[in-house]
Write a protein that holds these residues in place. Sequence first.
Motif, mmCIF file in Angstrom:
data_model
loop_
_atom_site.group_PDB
_atom_site.id
_atom_site.type_symbol
_atom_site.label_atom_id
_atom_site.label_comp_id
_atom_site.label_asym_id
_atom_site.label_seq_id
_atom_site.Cartn_x
_atom_site.Cartn_y
_atom_site.Cartn_z
ATOM 1 N N ARG A 259 0.798 -1.229 0.000
ATOM 2 C CA ARG A 259 0.000 0.000 0.000
ATOM 3 C C ARG A 259 0.832 1.283 0.000
ATOM 4 O O ARG A 259 0.483 2.238 -0.688
ATOM 5 N N PRO A 260 1.954 1.382 0.739
ATOM 6 C CA PRO A 260 2.675 2.669 0.757
ATOM 7 C C PRO A 260 3.204 3.106 -0.603
ATOM 8 O O PRO A 260 3.443 4.290 -0.832
ATOM 9 N N GLY A 261 3.382 2.169 -1.542
ATOM 10 C CA GLY A 261 3.870 2.536 -2.871
ATOM 11 C C GLY A 261 5.372 2.749 -2.870
ATOM 12 O O GLY A 261 6.105 2.216 -2.032
ATOM 13 N N PRO A 262 5.882 3.554 -3.822
ATOM 14 C CA PRO A 262 7.332 3.769 -3.923
ATOM 15 C C PRO A 262 7.896 4.379 -2.646
ATOM 16 O O PRO A 262 7.229 5.123 -1.935
ATOM 17 N N LEU A 263 9.159 4.049 -2.399
ATOM 18 C CA LEU A 263 9.853 4.545 -1.216
ATOM 19 C C LEU A 263 10.748 5.709 -1.610
ATOM 20 O O LEU A 263 11.573 5.590 -2.527
ATOM 21 N N LYS A 264 10.577 6.842 -0.955
ATOM 22 C CA LYS A 264 11.425 8.018 -1.212
ATOM 23 C C LYS A 264 12.671 7.903 -0.330
ATOM 24 O O LYS A 264 12.583 7.926 0.894
ATOM 25 N N VAL A 265 13.828 7.780 -0.982
ATOM 26 C CA VAL A 265 15.096 7.591 -0.275
ATOM 27 C C VAL A 265 15.903 8.876 -0.390
ATOM 28 O O VAL A 265 16.215 9.324 -1.493
ATOM 29 N N GLU A 266 16.242 9.483 0.750
ATOM 30 C CA GLU A 266 16.938 10.777 0.755
ATOM 31 C C GLU A 266 18.254 10.650 1.507
ATOM 32 O O GLU A 266 18.347 9.965 2.525
ATOM 33 N N ALA B 120 21.576 13.499 2.195
ATOM 34 C CA ALA B 120 22.299 14.759 1.969
ATOM 35 C C ALA B 120 21.669 15.579 0.861
ATOM 36 O O ALA B 120 22.358 16.155 0.022
ATOM 37 N N GLY B 121 20.338 15.637 0.852
ATOM 38 C CA GLY B 121 19.646 16.459 -0.126
ATOM 39 C C GLY B 121 19.435 15.785 -1.468
ATOM 40 O O GLY B 121 18.738 16.333 -2.325
ATOM 41 N N ARG B 122 20.012 14.618 -1.667
ATOM 42 C CA ARG B 122 19.807 13.853 -2.898
ATOM 43 C C ARG B 122 18.670 12.863 -2.660
ATOM 44 O O ARG B 122 18.669 12.145 -1.662
ATOM 45 N N THR B 123 17.713 12.817 -3.571
ATOM 46 C CA THR B 123 16.549 11.969 -3.370
ATOM 47 C C THR B 123 16.311 11.105 -4.595
ATOM 48 O O THR B 123 16.390 11.579 -5.729
ATOM 49 N N VAL B 124 16.008 9.823 -4.334
ATOM 50 C CA VAL B 124 15.539 8.932 -5.389
ATOM 51 C C VAL B 124 14.267 8.277 -4.889
ATOM 52 O O VAL B 124 14.098 8.038 -3.686
ATOM 53 N N THR B 125 13.346 8.018 -5.788
ATOM 54 C CA THR B 125 12.095 7.365 -5.436
ATOM 55 C C THR B 125 12.009 6.069 -6.219
ATOM 56 O O THR B 125 12.031 6.072 -7.453
ATOM 57 N N MET B 126 11.907 4.937 -5.492
ATOM 58 C CA MET B 126 11.913 3.634 -6.130
ATOM 59 C C MET B 126 10.967 2.700 -5.400
ATOM 60 O O MET B 126 10.733 2.854 -4.194
ATOM 61 N N LYS B 127 10.444 1.734 -6.125
ATOM 62 C CA LYS B 127 9.658 0.694 -5.497
ATOM 63 C C LYS B 127 10.597 -0.184 -4.675
ATOM 64 O O LYS B 127 11.725 -0.447 -5.090
ATOM 65 N N PRO B 128 10.119 -0.657 -3.507
ATOM 66 C CA PRO B 128 10.983 -1.518 -2.685
ATOM 67 C C PRO B 128 11.550 -2.702 -3.453
ATOM 68 O O PRO B 128 12.703 -3.076 -3.265
ATOM 69 N N GLU C 48 24.706 0.993 7.119
ATOM 70 C CA GLU C 48 23.554 1.510 7.849
ATOM 71 C C GLU C 48 22.424 1.901 6.916
ATOM 72 O O GLU C 48 21.243 1.831 7.279
ATOM 73 N N ALA C 49 22.772 2.312 5.704
ATOM 74 C CA ALA C 49 21.752 2.666 4.718
ATOM 75 C C ALA C 49 20.917 1.445 4.356
ATOM 76 O O ALA C 49 19.682 1.513 4.249
ATOM 77 N N ALA D 127 8.405 -1.176 8.487
ATOM 78 C CA ALA D 127 7.494 -0.248 9.157
ATOM 79 C C ALA D 127 6.470 0.344 8.199
ATOM 80 O O ALA D 127 5.636 1.155 8.606
ATOM 81 N N ARG D 128 6.547 -0.060 6.932
ATOM 82 C CA ARG D 128 5.627 0.402 5.873
ATOM 83 C C ARG D 128 5.608 1.923 5.757
ATOM 84 O O ARG D 128 4.564 2.540 5.541
ATOM 85 N N ARG D 129 6.809 2.520 5.902
ATOM 86 C CA ARG D 129 6.922 3.964 5.690
ATOM 87 C C ARG D 129 7.136 4.243 4.200
ATOM 88 O O ARG D 129 7.625 3.385 3.460
ATOM 89 N N ASP D 130 6.801 5.460 3.765
ATOM 90 C CA ASP D 130 6.962 5.793 2.347
ATOM 91 C C ASP D 130 8.200 6.662 2.106
ATOM 92 O O ASP D 130 8.432 7.104 0.986
ATOM 93 N N GLU D 131 8.981 6.934 3.157
ATOM 94 C CA GLU D 131 10.222 7.675 2.961
ATOM 95 C C GLU D 131 11.218 7.291 4.054
ATOM 96 O O GLU D 131 10.841 6.851 5.135
ATOM 97 N N VAL D 132 12.493 7.454 3.718
ATOM 98 C CA VAL D 132 13.546 7.118 4.656
ATOM 99 C C VAL D 132 14.740 8.035 4.388
ATOM 100 O O VAL D 132 15.043 8.358 3.241
#
Length: 559
Positions: free
Chosen positions: A67-74, A76-84, A173-174, A184-189
């Motif tokens: 349900r949460p959909g793609p995960l926003k991975v951030e 140092a200000g760089r962001t990518v959005t990808m499906k798990p 750690e990433a 945790a079914r979060r949509d960003e990390v």
Amino acid sequence: MKRILSTTRGRVAAAAAAITAVLLLAYGMPALALAGEVPPGTDAGGVDISGLSPEAARARLEEEFGRPGPLKVEAAGRTVTMKPKDLGVTLDAGATVARAMDGHTTPAGIARSLFGTRTVPPAVEVDDDLLDRRIAALARKVDRRPREGAIAYRGLEPQVTLPTAGRVLDRKEAARAIREAFLARRDEVTLPVRTTPPSVPAAKVREIAASTARAAVAGPLTLTAGDERASLSRDQLASRLRFVPDGHGGMRPAFDASTLVDDLRDDLVAEERRPRDAAFRIANGRPQVVPSRAGRDIDPDGLAKAVTSALASGERVVEVPVVQAQPDLTTAKAKRLGVREKVGSYTTQHPCCAPRVTNIHRIADIVDGHLVMPGQTFSLNGLVGRRDRARGFVEAPMIMNGRFVNDVGGGVSQFATTMFNAVFFGGFEDVQHTPHQYYISRYPAGRESTVSFPQPDFRWRNDSRYGVLIKTSYTDTSITVDFWSTKRWDIESESSGRYNVKGFRKMKDSGPDCLPMEGVQGFAIDVWRIFKKGGKVVRKQRFHTVYQPEPRLTCTART
């Protein structure tokens, strides 16, 4: 007595049987009721799957974790959005349900189902290689090396470039943070990023600039080579000196000697001891190789090390390393260059004895004997440099901003035009030539070039596999440029008629620096260079030139 015992035993057995029956009933009925279902009170990663069939439990888990959909991975200000799943992280719903139902029909499981709850960790599949690749791709955008401090000089004053910290993505750690965010079914990390300090702190850089770097240029260095001596001035030292990190928390001097050797050679190595390149001379109408010679020369790398070592130790006298050296062009290499015949030649005429003739002769002397190697691009400005009085150039008229003005080196465009035609008829590649703004009658229309410093330059490329020897000669009224190499082409020239002819205007000027202009029509013209081999045309090259009308300028005396 025996009867009493028998009766008692019977009663005990009956009671035991009754208790067993009760227990079997107490266990069997819930076990029967729970068979085939996820036990009550079961939680899997925050998803309640109590009482569901295995199929329904799997469906609910897949729905909730998708349900949460793609995960926003951030980071140092760089962001990518990808499906798990594109990060290599997926839920094994079947294995998770199997965990939930494992042992649920045992007595302990029955008790837990009736009187408690159970939390089941979801079964997560991780493609470690894929996850590592995704994290590495993000790290390439995030990671930044520390910028180390440096000390250079402006004049004799140390100038500090302060260091800045870098950063690096904590990849281990990433990976853990991405797995936890999925569970945790979060949509960003947000991924952890570590700061990486420079090897030399800013305070240390400032300290060295104020002390060591300032002392390094406090006086000249004395350079010795055997009995020969030279001095390296403070300015020469500062312009080539920097202080850089030494890898041990401090800074060391770094000296660039690559451009210094030519300045020192005359003082430290006698000419007769130096290497000499092979050269060419024309004898009896043919080129002959003048043999090369090995010799002794300054080692630039050794000189740099000697200077930095002296500065690091506080010494002001440096022993310059002089080593055995070979010429750049040996006799054998020169003989293989194919310099054997005249392949291009041109002569232009000029009136005798004007100041511009001095400049034409001077530039011809500088260029005479220059060898252009195969594939090399020749630059007239690159070889000759700025025309100045120190090298014998004088003031003479030249065109600037549409007017004739006197300037040091004026007139050398006639040499450029003469060389352009030698290039033209030699069949070499024209890289940069700029026709004059106005047509000048002593030059062939459409086959001429102006030159000034630093621009416009005149450049051509030796696109052959042979060397090209440039020889120049002159009289009081002419300049000649000859090219010696191996002939490749027979070159012919064809020209169109003049077209788009434009008249000139008439002007007057009473200024003290006025130089008269005769007035010439403007026009366009096309010239073709025709390449032939064995009498057959191989190709044609078109040169299109447009000349502006030259005004007729009359200089009048002031009243």
